[in-house]
Motif scaffolding. Structure first.
Motif, short mmCIF file in Angstrom:
data_model
loop_
_atom_site.label_atom_id
_atom_site.label_comp_id
_atom_site.label_asym_id
_atom_site.label_seq_id
_atom_site.Cartn_x
_atom_site.Cartn_y
_atom_site.Cartn_z
N GLY A 29 38.00 33.04 38.12
CA GLY A 29 39.22 33.29 38.89
C GLY A 29 39.93 34.59 38.56
O GLY A 29 40.90 34.93 39.22
N LYS A 30 39.47 35.32 37.53
CA LYS A 30 40.10 36.61 37.22
C LYS A 30 39.86 37.61 38.35
O LYS A 30 40.69 38.46 38.63
CB LYS A 30 39.57 37.16 35.90
N VAL A 31 38.71 37.51 38.96
CA VAL A 31 38.37 38.34 40.13
C VAL A 31 37.99 37.40 41.25
O VAL A 31 37.14 36.52 41.08
CB VAL A 31 37.21 39.31 39.82
N MET A 32 38.62 37.59 42.41
CA MET A 32 38.35 36.72 43.55
C MET A 32 38.08 37.56 44.80
O MET A 32 38.74 38.58 45.03
CB MET A 32 39.53 35.78 43.81
N LEU A 33 37.09 37.11 45.55
CA LEU A 33 36.82 37.75 46.83
C LEU A 33 37.86 37.33 47.84
O LEU A 33 38.34 36.19 47.82
CB LEU A 33 35.42 37.39 47.33
N ALA A 34 38.21 38.23 48.72
CA ALA A 34 39.26 37.95 49.71
C ALA A 34 38.65 37.65 51.07
O ALA A 34 37.48 37.93 51.33
CB ALA A 34 40.21 39.15 49.82
N SER A 35 39.47 37.07 51.90
CA SER A 35 39.09 36.82 53.29
C SER A 35 40.31 37.06 54.16
O SER A 35 41.43 37.18 53.67
CB SER A 35 38.58 35.38 53.47
N THR A 36 40.12 37.12 55.43
CA THR A 36 41.23 37.36 56.34
C THR A 36 42.24 36.23 56.25
O THR A 36 41.88 35.05 56.32
CB THR A 36 40.73 37.49 57.79
N ILE A 52 38.35 42.52 47.68
CA ILE A 52 38.85 41.87 46.46
C ILE A 52 40.29 41.41 46.70
O ILE A 52 41.13 42.18 47.19
CB ILE A 52 38.77 42.82 45.26
N LYS A 53 40.58 40.19 46.34
CA LYS A 53 41.90 39.61 46.59
C LYS A 53 42.97 40.25 45.72
O LYS A 53 42.73 40.58 44.55
CB LYS A 53 41.84 38.10 46.34
N TYR A 54 44.16 40.46 46.32
CA TYR A 54 45.30 40.95 45.54
C TYR A 54 45.62 39.95 44.42
O TYR A 54 45.57 38.75 44.62
CB TYR A 54 46.53 41.11 46.44
N GLY A 55 45.96 40.49 43.25
CA GLY A 55 46.22 39.65 42.09
C GLY A 55 45.03 39.52 41.16
O GLY A 55 45.13 38.97 40.06
N SER A 56 43.86 40.02 41.61
CA SER A 56 42.67 39.97 40.76
C SER A 56 42.76 41.04 39.67
O SER A 56 43.54 42.00 39.76
CB SER A 56 41.41 40.20 41.60
N ASP A 57 41.94 40.90 38.65
CA ASP A 57 41.84 41.92 37.60
C ASP A 57 40.97 43.06 38.16
O ASP A 57 39.74 43.00 38.15
CB ASP A 57 41.18 41.30 36.37
N ILE A 58 41.61 44.10 38.65
CA ILE A 58 40.92 45.17 39.35
C ILE A 58 39.99 45.94 38.41
O ILE A 58 38.87 46.31 38.79
CB ILE A 58 41.92 46.12 40.02
N LYS A 116 27.53 36.57 41.84
CA LYS A 116 27.34 35.74 40.65
C LYS A 116 28.27 36.15 39.52
O LYS A 116 28.86 35.31 38.83
CB LYS A 116 25.89 35.82 40.19
N GLU A 117 28.40 37.46 39.30
CA GLU A 117 29.27 37.95 38.22
C GLU A 117 30.74 37.63 38.49
O GLU A 117 31.49 37.28 37.59
CB GLU A 117 29.08 39.46 38.05
N ILE A 118 31.16 37.74 39.73
CA ILE A 118 32.54 37.42 40.08
C ILE A 118 32.81 35.93 39.87
O ILE A 118 33.89 35.53 39.39
CB ILE A 118 32.84 37.83 41.54
N TYR A 119 31.84 35.09 40.16
CA TYR A 119 32.01 33.64 39.96
C TYR A 119 32.19 33.31 38.48
O TYR A 119 32.95 32.39 38.12
CB TYR A 119 30.78 32.92 40.52
N LEU A 148 38.47 44.86 35.79
CA LEU A 148 37.30 44.03 35.54
C LEU A 148 36.36 44.05 36.75
O LEU A 148 35.13 44.12 36.61
CB LEU A 148 37.72 42.60 35.22
N ALA A 149 36.94 44.00 37.94
CA ALA A 149 36.14 44.04 39.17
C ALA A 149 35.37 45.36 39.28
O ALA A 149 34.18 45.38 39.63
CB ALA A 149 37.04 43.84 40.38
N LYS A 150 36.03 46.48 38.97
CA LYS A 150 35.37 47.78 38.99
C LYS A 150 34.23 47.82 37.99
O LYS A 150 33.14 48.33 38.28
CB LYS A 150 36.39 48.88 38.69
N LEU A 151 34.47 47.28 36.81
CA LEU A 151 33.45 47.26 35.77
C LEU A 151 32.22 46.47 36.21
O LEU A 151 31.08 46.88 35.99
CB LEU A 151 34.03 46.67 34.49
N ILE A 152 32.46 45.33 36.85
CA ILE A 152 31.36 44.48 37.31
C ILE A 152 30.51 45.21 38.36
O ILE A 152 29.27 45.24 38.27
CB ILE A 152 31.91 43.16 37.90
N VAL A 153 31.17 45.80 39.34
CA VAL A 153 30.44 46.45 40.45
C VAL A 153 29.63 47.63 39.95
O VAL A 153 28.43 47.78 40.27
CB VAL A 153 31.43 46.88 41.55
N ILE A 154 30.24 48.49 39.14
CA ILE A 154 29.54 49.67 38.64
C ILE A 154 28.39 49.28 37.71
O ILE A 154 27.28 49.86 37.77
CB ILE A 154 30.51 50.62 37.93
#
Length: 304
Positions: free
Chosen positions: A279-286, A187-193, A272-275, A195-201
């Protein structure tokens, strides 16, 4: 004079002839034992290589025993024949040790219920589903190798039952037909963490609810049967901070035969949920950070 007395007198008067008859009887006995043993091995051993080697071994041991018998007999050392019998028995045990271990292994598998057809096991570095267990071999449908995850490779493997005594056996389905699996989500820094935790669980609980419910009853049986601590079977999320992103580690329980498909569904639903978060939650890459190179000025006139 009785016939018995006549026979005794004849034996006493003709020791050489009697000795020859005894010798021929021993030779005949050894040949019959060898032939019967080879016939039994020919019927019981299905593997061509093992059948050939075992029969050749019996044949060679028979020749050795006949030579020893002849030496001991004609040298007047017939009393040492028991030594030849011992050598013969030891030779059989050495030559057929793999076969003997395989037969013992099949009995052990049956009595102790190490595994049975339908179980998924890993033994001697080979993983697969057991499709048959006979008196000599365990037959498996192989999984893995050049194929990723837990898919069948297409190869059928025959493994000697002797391997149950030679190393660990991993059984994926006995007593507890579930396994723990996990995957990492960057998960990219600056995302709503939060919210991201809620989505995954939320997604994990929805998709894994049946596995979680069914595994709890099975796990209680395992705890009651073995000396083992209780474990958490509900989906669990752990967070780790690193240089590039916030790493979400989702650990969950799943049916041992549905690990690959379940992981695919989880990843796709989370994507799908992150999309949908806009932009509140974004996947990160190197990422690579390029540092600006300072501007260099060279005075050519001063250099001259």
């Amino acid at each position: 004079m009785h016939i018995v007395d006549v026979v005794k007198n004849w034996i006493a008067d003709n020791p050489f002839v009697v000795g020859i008859v005894k010798y021929l009887l021993w030779v005949l006995f050894i040949i019959i034992v060898i032939k019967l043993t080879r016939r039994v091995l020919r019927r019981r051993i299905t593997n061509t290589s093992a059948r050939y080697k075992s029969q050749k071994g019996i044949e060679i041991l028979g020749y050795i025993l006949l030579i020893l018998l002849s030496l001991f007999y004609f040298s007047g050392s017939m009393k040492n024949f028991t030594i030849a019998i011992g050598v013969f028995t030891a030779g059989i045990a050495f030559t057929l040790q793999e076969l003997i271990l395989s037969l013992a292994g099949s009995v052990y598998i049956f009595l102790v219920k190490v595994y049975k057809p339908g179980d998924r096991i890993e033994i001697n570095g080979i993983k697969g589903d057991v499709i048959d267990v006979d008196s000599i071999y365990t037959t498996m449908m192989e999984i893995g190798q050049w194929v990723s995850s837990d898919n069948y490779s297409g190869r059928i493997v025959k493994l000697s039952n002797a391997f149950v005594f030679k190393g660990p056996i991993y059984n994926y389905s006995q007593d507890f037909p579930f396994i723990w699996d996990e995957f990492n989500l960057p998960i990219k820094y600056g995302s709503d963490i939060e919210l991201a935790k809620l989505i995954v669980i939320k997604i994990a609980r929805k998709i894994l609810s049946d596995y979680t419910l069914n595994s709890k009853a099975k796990w209680n049986d395992v705890v009651n049967k073995y000396y083992i601590e209780n474990a958490e079977v509900d989906p669990a999320l752990a967070i780790t901070l690193n240089d590039n992103w916030i790493q979400f580690n989702l650990r969950y329980i799943v049916d041992y035969k549905k690990r690959r498909g379940t992981k695919d569904v989880l990843n796709d639903e989370i994507r799908k949920e992150i999309y949908l978060t806009n932009g509140k939650v974004m996947l990160a890459s190197t990422t690579l950070e390029l540092i600006k190179i300072p501007k260099l000025e060279v005075d050519v006139n001063k250099a001259k």
